[in-house]
Design a protein around this motif. Structure first.
Motif, PDB file in Angstrom:
ATOM      1  N   PHE A   1       0.821  -1.220   0.000  1.00 24.37           N
ATOM      2  CA  PHE A   1       0.000   0.000   0.000  1.00 24.37           C
ATOM      3  C   PHE A   1       0.853   1.268   0.000  1.00 24.37           C
ATOM      4  O   PHE A   1       0.496   2.283   0.583  1.00 24.37           O
ATOM      5  CB  PHE A   1      -0.984   0.006   1.172  1.00 24.37           C
ATOM      6  N   ARG A   2       2.031   1.172  -0.635  1.00 17.62           N
ATOM      7  CA  ARG A   2       2.936   2.318  -0.711  1.00 17.62           C
ATOM      8  C   ARG A   2       2.280   3.486  -1.441  1.00 17.62           C
ATOM      9  O   ARG A   2       2.407   4.639  -1.031  1.00 17.62           O
ATOM     10  CB  ARG A   2       4.206   1.878  -1.439  1.00 17.62           C
ATOM     11  N   GLU A   3       1.548   3.204  -2.499  1.00 16.17           N
ATOM     12  CA  GLU A   3       0.890   4.265  -3.268  1.00 16.17           C
ATOM     13  C   GLU A   3      -0.180   4.957  -2.442  1.00 16.17           C
ATOM     14  O   GLU A   3      -0.353   6.171  -2.511  1.00 16.17           O
ATOM     15  CB  GLU A   3       0.282   3.710  -4.569  1.00 16.17           C
ATOM     16  N   CYS A   4      -0.899   4.191  -1.624  1.00  9.62           N
ATOM     17  CA  CYS A   4      -1.933   4.796  -0.773  1.00  9.62           C
ATOM     18  C   CYS A   4      -1.299   5.758   0.220  1.00  9.62           C
ATOM     19  O   CYS A   4      -1.813   6.866   0.446  1.00  9.62           O
ATOM     20  CB  CYS A   4      -2.719   3.721  -0.039  1.00  9.62           C
ATOM     21  N   ARG A   5      -0.198   5.331   0.840  1.00  9.09           N
ATOM     22  CA  ARG A   5       0.476   6.227   1.790  1.00  9.09           C
ATOM     23  C   ARG A   5       0.984   7.479   1.069  1.00  9.09           C
ATOM     24  O   ARG A   5       0.883   8.588   1.609  1.00  9.09           O
ATOM     25  CB  ARG A   5       1.630   5.488   2.473  1.00  9.09           C
ATOM     26  N   LEU A   6       1.507   7.313  -0.122  1.00  5.34           N
ATOM     27  CA  LEU A   6       1.998   8.460  -0.890  1.00  5.34           C
ATOM     28  C   LEU A   6       0.857   9.412  -1.218  1.00  5.34           C
ATOM     29  O   LEU A   6       0.981  10.635  -1.056  1.00  5.34           O
ATOM     30  CB  LEU A   6       2.677   7.978  -2.180  1.00  5.34           C
ATOM     31  N   LEU A   7      -0.276   8.867  -1.634  1.00  3.50           N
ATOM     32  CA  LEU A   7      -1.436   9.709  -1.928  1.00  3.50           C
ATOM     33  C   LEU A   7      -1.954  10.416  -0.677  1.00  3.50           C
ATOM     34  O   LEU A   7      -2.351  11.579  -0.729  1.00  3.50           O
ATOM     35  CB  LEU A   7      -2.546   8.884  -2.577  1.00  3.50           C
ATOM     36  N   GLU A   8      -1.947   9.709   0.467  1.00  6.78           N
ATOM     37  CA  GLU A   8      -2.379  10.345   1.712  1.00  6.78           C
ATOM     38  C   GLU A   8      -1.451  11.483   2.096  1.00  6.78           C
ATOM     39  O   GLU A   8      -1.899  12.552   2.532  1.00  6.78           O
ATOM     40  CB  GLU A   8      -2.451   9.308   2.836  1.00  6.78           C
ATOM     41  N   ASN A   9      -0.140  11.283   1.935  1.00  6.39           N
ATOM     42  CA  ASN A   9       0.829  12.352   2.226  1.00  6.39           C
ATOM     43  C   ASN A   9       0.609  13.552   1.303  1.00  6.39           C
ATOM     44  O   ASN A   9       0.672  14.705   1.748  1.00  6.39           O
ATOM     45  CB  ASN A   9       2.265  11.841   2.079  1.00  6.39           C
ATOM     46  N   LEU A  10       0.362  13.275   0.046  1.00 13.27           N
ATOM     47  CA  LEU A  10       0.097  14.363  -0.892  1.00 13.27           C
ATOM     48  C   LEU A  10      -1.180  15.113  -0.523  1.00 13.27           C
ATOM     49  O   LEU A  10      -1.245  16.342  -0.598  1.00 13.27           O
ATOM     50  CB  LEU A  10       0.001  13.833  -2.326  1.00 13.27           C
ATOM     51  N   SER A  11      -2.183  14.369  -0.130  1.00 14.97           N
ATOM     52  CA  SER A  11      -3.452  14.988   0.282  1.00 14.97           C
ATOM     53  C   SER A  11      -3.245  15.869   1.505  1.00 14.97           C
ATOM     54  O   SER A  11      -3.749  16.997   1.565  1.00 14.97           O
ATOM     55  CB  SER A  11      -4.490  13.901   0.564  1.00 14.97           C
TER      56      SER A  11
ATOM     57  N   GLY B   1      -0.474  17.294   2.417  1.00 13.35           N
ATOM     58  CA  GLY B   1       0.307  18.466   1.979  1.00 13.35           C
ATOM     59  C   GLY B   1      -0.565  19.494   1.277  1.00 13.35           C
ATOM     60  O   GLY B   1      -0.428  20.700   1.499  1.00 13.35           O
ATOM     61  N   ALA B   2      -1.491  19.025   0.452  1.00 11.80           N
ATOM     62  CA  ALA B   2      -2.390  19.943  -0.252  1.00 11.80           C
ATOM     63  C   ALA B   2      -3.316  20.655   0.715  1.00 11.80           C
ATOM     64  O   ALA B   2      -3.554  21.863   0.599  1.00 11.80           O
ATOM     65  CB  ALA B   2      -3.193  19.187  -1.305  1.00 11.80           C
ATOM     66  N   VAL B   3      -3.826  19.928   1.717  1.00  3.83           N
ATOM     67  CA  VAL B   3      -4.709  20.541   2.719  1.00  3.83           C
ATOM     68  C   VAL B   3      -3.935  21.589   3.515  1.00  3.83           C
ATOM     69  O   VAL B   3      -4.430  22.696   3.767  1.00  3.83           O
ATOM     70  CB  VAL B   3      -5.309  19.457   3.646  1.00  3.83           C
ATOM     71  N   GLU B   4      -2.712  21.261   3.903  1.00  6.93           N
ATOM     72  CA  GLU B   4      -1.887  22.227   4.650  1.00  6.93           C
ATOM     73  C   GLU B   4      -1.623  23.477   3.816  1.00  6.93           C
ATOM     74  O   GLU B   4      -1.700  24.596   4.322  1.00  6.93           O
ATOM     75  CB  GLU B   4      -0.563  21.572   5.057  1.00  6.93           C
TER      76      GLU B   4
ATOM     77  N   LEU C   1      -1.568  29.325   1.656  1.00  9.03           N
ATOM     78  CA  LEU C   1      -2.334  30.158   0.733  1.00  9.03           C
ATOM     79  C   LEU C   1      -2.906  31.397   1.405  1.00  9.03           C
ATOM     80  O   LEU C   1      -2.772  32.500   0.872  1.00  9.03           O
ATOM     81  CB  LEU C   1      -3.437  29.324   0.067  1.00  9.03           C
ATOM     82  N   PRO C   2      -3.526  31.300   2.585  1.00 10.71           N
ATOM     83  CA  PRO C   2      -4.007  32.531   3.238  1.00 10.71           C
ATOM     84  C   PRO C   2      -2.880  33.505   3.586  1.00 10.71           C
ATOM     85  O   PRO C   2      -3.028  34.715   3.446  1.00 10.71           O
ATOM     86  CB  PRO C   2      -4.704  32.031   4.510  1.00 10.71           C
TER      87      PRO C   2
END
Length: 156
Positions: free
Chosen positions: A41-51, A53-56, A62-63
């Protein structure tokens, strides 16, 4: 009976040659096992990290960037307006200088034309004076001749 066996064998051969579902299902199972077990599930962890990072980025960075931009935008706009005003003044001065230079060139051209006109008038005056002198000399010689002729007639 032999015909039935032939038909059944032909059906088995046909299903093996044309029907690829069992082979494809085996490949799908193999791919799923490789993807889930070996990659862990390496890709899932990578996608979660990216998500995350995007939320942060959306919540914090951005503000802050928007606020800094809004603070500096007014100052930049003021500077741009001042620079635009200065550029307009410089352009107006250049235009006035060009117009005055153009006027000076025109005045110098008019002076040169006037001097040329005066020279032409002097040449024409000399020609007229010369013609006048010739006419006066002709007339004086004519009157002198007439006086002589009149003197001849008076002696009688």
């Amino acid at each position: 009976m032999t015909m039935e066996k032939i038909v059944k064998d032909a059906g088995d051969i046909q299903s093996r040659l044309i029907d690829h579902r069992p082979v494809i299902q085996g490949e799908i199972r193999y791919f799923m096992r490789e993807f889930e077990e070996k990659r862990g599930f390496r890709e899932c962890r990578l996608l979660e990290n990216l998500s995350r990072g995007a939320v942060e980025q959306n919540e914090h960075v951005l503000p802050n960037c928007s606020q800094t931009m809004q603070q500096n935008l007014h100052q930049i706009l003021t500077r741009l307006e001042a620079a635009n005003h200065m550029a307009n003044r410089i352009q107006q001065r250049e235009l006035e200088a060009q117009q005055s230079t153009h006027m000076q060139v025109c005045m110098e051209r008019r002076k040169a034309d006037w001097e040329e006109f005066l020279k032409q008038q002097a040449v024409l005056k000399e020609e007229v004076d010369e013609e006048h002198a010739k006419a006066v000399s002709r007339l004086s010689s004519l009157y002198t001749d007439m006086k002589k002729d009149l003197g001849k007639f008076n002696t009688f």
